[in-house]
Design a protein around this motif. Structure first.
Motif, PDB file in Angstrom:
ATOM      1  N   SER A  79       0.835  -1.201   0.000  1.00  0.00           N
ATOM      2  CA  SER A  79       0.000   0.000   0.000  1.00  0.00           C
ATOM      3  C   SER A  79       0.870   1.252   0.000  1.00  0.00           C
ATOM      4  O   SER A  79       0.576   2.234  -0.695  1.00  0.00           O
ATOM      5  CB  SER A  79      -0.938  -0.003   1.214  1.00  0.00           C
ATOM      6  OG  SER A  79      -0.197   0.000   2.431  1.00  0.00           O
ATOM      7  N   ARG A  82       2.663   1.516  -3.535  1.00  0.00           N
ATOM      8  CA  ARG A  82       1.755   1.974  -4.593  1.00  0.00           C
ATOM      9  C   ARG A  82       1.494   3.468  -4.475  1.00  0.00           C
ATOM     10  O   ARG A  82       1.412   4.176  -5.483  1.00  0.00           O
ATOM     11  CB  ARG A  82       0.431   1.199  -4.529  1.00  0.00           C
ATOM     12  CG  ARG A  82       0.553  -0.259  -4.953  1.00  0.00           C
ATOM     13  CD  ARG A  82      -0.825  -0.891  -5.138  1.00  0.00           C
ATOM     14  NE  ARG A  82      -0.701  -2.323  -5.345  1.00  0.00           N
ATOM     15  CZ  ARG A  82      -0.836  -3.233  -4.398  1.00  0.00           C
ATOM     16  NH1 ARG A  82      -1.109  -2.853  -3.150  1.00  0.00           N
ATOM     17  NH2 ARG A  82      -0.703  -4.523  -4.653  1.00  0.00           N
ATOM     18  N   ARG A 274      -9.959 -11.819  -2.473  1.00  0.00           N
ATOM     19  CA  ARG A 274      -8.927 -10.800  -2.668  1.00  0.00           C
ATOM     20  C   ARG A 274      -8.848 -10.363  -4.125  1.00  0.00           C
ATOM     21  O   ARG A 274      -8.674  -9.182  -4.432  1.00  0.00           O
ATOM     22  CB  ARG A 274      -7.569 -11.333  -2.207  1.00  0.00           C
ATOM     23  CG  ARG A 274      -7.364 -11.346  -0.704  1.00  0.00           C
ATOM     24  CD  ARG A 274      -6.051 -12.015  -0.341  1.00  0.00           C
ATOM     25  NE  ARG A 274      -4.918 -11.446  -1.074  1.00  0.00           N
ATOM     26  CZ  ARG A 274      -3.728 -12.038  -1.149  1.00  0.00           C
ATOM     27  NH1 ARG A 274      -3.525 -13.206  -0.543  1.00  0.00           N
ATOM     28  NH2 ARG A 274      -2.745 -11.471  -1.811  1.00  0.00           N
ATOM     29  N   HIS A 277     -11.655  -8.082  -4.894  1.00  0.00           N
ATOM     30  CA  HIS A 277     -11.404  -6.772  -4.277  1.00  0.00           C
ATOM     31  C   HIS A 277     -10.523  -5.922  -5.190  1.00  0.00           C
ATOM     32  O   HIS A 277     -10.781  -4.727  -5.399  1.00  0.00           O
ATOM     33  CB  HIS A 277     -10.744  -6.962  -2.907  1.00  0.00           C
ATOM     34  CG  HIS A 277     -10.435  -5.683  -2.203  1.00  0.00           C
ATOM     35  ND1 HIS A 277     -11.401  -4.909  -1.606  1.00  0.00           N
ATOM     36  CD2 HIS A 277      -9.249  -5.034  -2.012  1.00  0.00           C
ATOM     37  CE1 HIS A 277     -10.837  -3.832  -1.075  1.00  0.00           C
ATOM     38  NE2 HIS A 277      -9.535  -3.889  -1.319  1.00  0.00           N
ATOM     39  N   ARG A 278      -9.481  -6.523  -5.747  1.00  0.00           N
ATOM     40  CA  ARG A 278      -8.611  -5.796  -6.684  1.00  0.00           C
ATOM     41  C   ARG A 278      -9.358  -5.455  -7.970  1.00  0.00           C
ATOM     42  O   ARG A 278      -9.192  -4.377  -8.536  1.00  0.00           O
ATOM     43  CB  ARG A 278      -7.382  -6.632  -7.028  1.00  0.00           C
ATOM     44  CG  ARG A 278      -6.365  -6.731  -5.922  1.00  0.00           C
ATOM     45  CD  ARG A 278      -5.070  -7.326  -6.454  1.00  0.00           C
ATOM     46  NE  ARG A 278      -4.099  -7.504  -5.390  1.00  0.00           N
ATOM     47  CZ  ARG A 278      -2.883  -7.993  -5.584  1.00  0.00           C
ATOM     48  NH1 ARG A 278      -2.502  -8.350  -6.802  1.00  0.00           N
ATOM     49  NH2 ARG A 278      -2.041  -8.133  -4.573  1.00  0.00           N
ATOM     50  N   ARG A 280     -12.570  -4.914  -8.392  1.00  0.00           N
ATOM     51  CA  ARG A 280     -13.474  -3.788  -8.154  1.00  0.00           C
ATOM     52  C   ARG A 280     -12.702  -2.497  -7.945  1.00  0.00           C
ATOM     53  O   ARG A 280     -13.153  -1.418  -8.348  1.00  0.00           O
ATOM     54  CB  ARG A 280     -14.350  -4.085  -6.937  1.00  0.00           C
ATOM     55  CG  ARG A 280     -15.407  -5.154  -7.206  1.00  0.00           C
ATOM     56  CD  ARG A 280     -16.264  -5.403  -5.982  1.00  0.00           C
ATOM     57  NE  ARG A 280     -17.433  -6.211  -6.304  1.00  0.00           N
ATOM     58  CZ  ARG A 280     -18.355  -6.588  -5.412  1.00  0.00           C
ATOM     59  NH1 ARG A 280     -18.208  -6.233  -4.136  1.00  0.00           N
ATOM     60  NH2 ARG A 280     -19.382  -7.302  -5.788  1.00  0.00           N
ATOM     61  N   GLY A 281     -11.532  -2.611  -7.299  1.00  0.00           N
ATOM     62  CA  GLY A 281     -10.718  -1.414  -7.098  1.00  0.00           C
ATOM     63  C   GLY A 281     -10.288  -0.787  -8.413  1.00  0.00           C
ATOM     64  O   GLY A 281     -10.098   0.438  -8.500  1.00  0.00           O
ATOM     65  N   ALA A 282     -10.137  -1.611  -9.450  1.00  0.00           N
ATOM     66  CA  ALA A 282      -9.768  -1.117 -10.774  1.00  0.00           C
ATOM     67  C   ALA A 282     -10.994  -0.735 -11.599  1.00  0.00           C
ATOM     68  O   ALA A 282     -10.852  -0.303 -12.744  1.00  0.00           O
ATOM     69  CB  ALA A 282      -8.960  -2.181 -11.517  1.00  0.00           C
ATOM     70  N   GLY A 283     -12.192  -0.903 -11.020  1.00  0.00           N
ATOM     71  CA  GLY A 283     -13.403  -0.575 -11.742  1.00  0.00           C
ATOM     72  C   GLY A 283     -13.669  -1.498 -12.916  1.00  0.00           C
ATOM     73  O   GLY A 283     -14.252  -1.086 -13.919  1.00  0.00           O
ATOM     74  N   ASP A 312     -18.144  -9.108 -11.423  1.00  0.00           N
ATOM     75  CA  ASP A 312     -17.269  -8.714 -10.315  1.00  0.00           C
ATOM     76  C   ASP A 312     -17.891  -9.176  -9.000  1.00  0.00           C
ATOM     77  O   ASP A 312     -17.646  -8.595  -7.945  1.00  0.00           O
ATOM     78  CB  ASP A 312     -17.022  -7.198 -10.308  1.00  0.00           C
ATOM     79  CG  ASP A 312     -18.287  -6.386 -10.042  1.00  0.00           C
ATOM     80  OD1 ASP A 312     -19.388  -6.996 -10.012  1.00  0.00           O
ATOM     81  OD2 ASP A 312     -18.200  -5.163  -9.866  1.00  0.00           O
TER      82      ASP A 312
END
Length: 497
Positions: A79, A82, A274, A277-278, A280-283, A312
């Protein structure tokens, strides 16, 4: 090939380890090794102090500990990395629309496309100021290579390390490359290097003099032709702006092989969550679920299932991964598991949500059926459990369930906050105790204290910014040449690494 050195290659110096040293004042100037700390862990990055002992990336962590027993060994904090990477890439994006990231800490930039450089003098000005701005924003050092091609710009940044800048004037490439090891060229790994060495070729000059026909005879047409061109300094690959990711995946390597089939399935489901989660984080959403299994004998199996459309939804991905697992023989043990999603899209398929709802309803019906069979001495609670129950003793919060203190695993290097002592990081834990050093970036080294692992006043925390009061470069690079202090370096001069 360009007539001006307007392709820039940026490489952050020992990125993970340098970020940890900047974050933890007590580690400044000390050997630091970042990577997996388990029995099968490998080194991700070693600080320059650790490299003096022979520690390098991709080395088994056990070997690194033998070579540098007094180094600080930390797990990665992605985190933080990044966040810093995003700051650096944002600065690069101000220079040009053509930025090609290679990793979190490395990228090519086409300065000519951004209109900020068109000759050696302006390219050098941009490179030097970029290094200054990155240090002011992130507190970290970076090395810069400038050349007329991507290959040479990358070679230049490597030669400039650490914390330097090297500009290769177009027309001097062959002379510069001639005495370098053949391993300097892209695509020449250990096997190819040994093959060339047996043929009497150890430096780039040997490749250039051998000629294309001889290299084709030794390495095959494609590799031989490409290697001869590189030996002569030719590389016409353009800088390509960041492409969309083709897949999203996560994987874990286990310190001890997993033999329990139930545990393997649980780990697959956790990885699927997990991965989503990634995603969705990237849309994004994806259509194909991929399962990766590395067995006890290092054999690696990959299985995939293509859904009716992009999704997703964690339930859909979790169940697809579980179905794929059923087709894999895990007898003998599993050392690595991974779950990924490919065929990415910017939308989801509605019927998959219905599929997920059906799956949830079926699970709830199954749980309800089991509850009806409860014996008289074990009466049902009156509520229907859900498939994913919170950990025992977990406390519900606005963001889900908080892990009870006794269940926490304090990893070396991770951030914590104490109600009394403030922010710190874990130096180590074991035998029911956790040792914490309380310090913050930009401050003097802090004090060390030890607590019970279930101390209610000790909590996990997010990393703090590496720079407490970053310099304001909001107007950069609008006034690029004028904002530099001191005389402009003469054309052709080289900065010392």
């Amino acid at each position: 090939m360009r007539a001006a050195p307007t392709i820039l290659h940026l490489d952050m110096d020992a990125f993970y380890a340098s970020a940890e040293q900047a974050s933890k004042p007590s580690l400044r100037g000390r050997p630091v090794v970042v990577g997996g700390l388990g029995m099968r862990g490998v080194v991700a990055t070693a600080s320059y102090e650790a490299r003096r002992f022979g520690v390098h990336s991709a080395m088994p962590m056990a070997q690194a500990r033998r070579m540098a027993p007094n180094a600080a060994y930390l797990v990665p904090r992605f985190s933080l990395y990044r966040t810093v990477s995003e700051q650096v890439m944002e600065l690069l994006g101000r220079l040009s629309p053509l930025v090609e990231p290679l990793s979190l800490d490395e990228a090519f930039v086409d300065l000519e496309a951004g209109g900020v450089a068109d000759d050696s003098v302006t390219a050098r000005l941009v490179g030097e100021q970029l290094r200054t701005v990155i240090r002011g924003v992130t507190g970290l050092s970076a090395s810069v290579g400038l050349a007329g091609s991507k290959m040479l710009a990358k070679i230049a940044s490597e030669e400039a390390k650490p914390d330097g800048l090297l500009l290769i004037e177009p027309g001097t490439e062959r002379e510069l490359l001639a005495p370098m090891s053949v391993r300097t060229l892209p695509g020449v790994g250990p096997a190819t290097g040994d093959h060339l060495r047996r043929a009497g070729m150890t430096v780039v000059r040997d490749l250039a003099e051998a000629g294309e026909a001889e290299l084709v005879r030794l390495l095959g047409k494609a590799h031989g032709v490409a290697l001869h061109r590189m030996a002569l300094g030719y590389d016409d690959r353009p800088v390509v702006a960041e492409r969309d990711a083709k897949s999203v995946s996560v994987e874990d390597t286990f310190d001890v092989d997993l033999h329990d089939r139930v545990r393997v399935r649980t780990e697959v489901e956790r990885l699927a969550d997990r991965c989503v989660h990634r995603l969705r984080g990237a849309g994004r959403s994806g259509r194909t679920v991929v399962l990766k299994v590395r067995r006890y004998d290092f054999s690696t199996l990959t299985r995939s299932e293509t859904l009716r459309g992009p999704t997703d939804d964690p339930t859909v991905v979790r169940e697809a991964a579980a179905r794929l697992l059923e087709a894999v023989d895990t007898t003998g043990g599993v050392r690595l598991l991974g779950v990924g999603v490919t065929g990415l899209a910017d939308f989801t398929q509605e019927d998959l949500f219905a599929q997920a709802a059906d799956a949830r309803q079926a699970a709830e019906a199954q749980v309800a059926a089991r509850a009806q069979q409860t014996t008289a001495d074990e009466p049902a609670s009156g509520t229907t459990p859900v498939p994913d129950e919170p950990p025992a003793g977990a406390e519900e919060t606005a963001h889900g369930y908080a892990t009870p203190p006794a269940a926490r695993h304090w990893q070396a290097g991770h951030d914590v906050r104490h109600d009394v002592h403030g922010h710190g990081w874990v130096q180590g834990s074991g035998v029911g105790r956790v040792t914490v050093r309380f310090e913050e970036p930009g401050m003097p080294p802090g004090r060390v204290r030890t607590f019970r692992i279930d101390d209610p006043e000790l909590h996990p925390a997010d990393p703090l910014p590496l720079v407490r009061d970053p310099v304001d470069y909001s107007s950069w690079p609008a006034s690029l040449p004028k904002s530099l202090s001191g005389p402009v370096p003469p054309e052709g001069a080289e900065s010392s690494p």
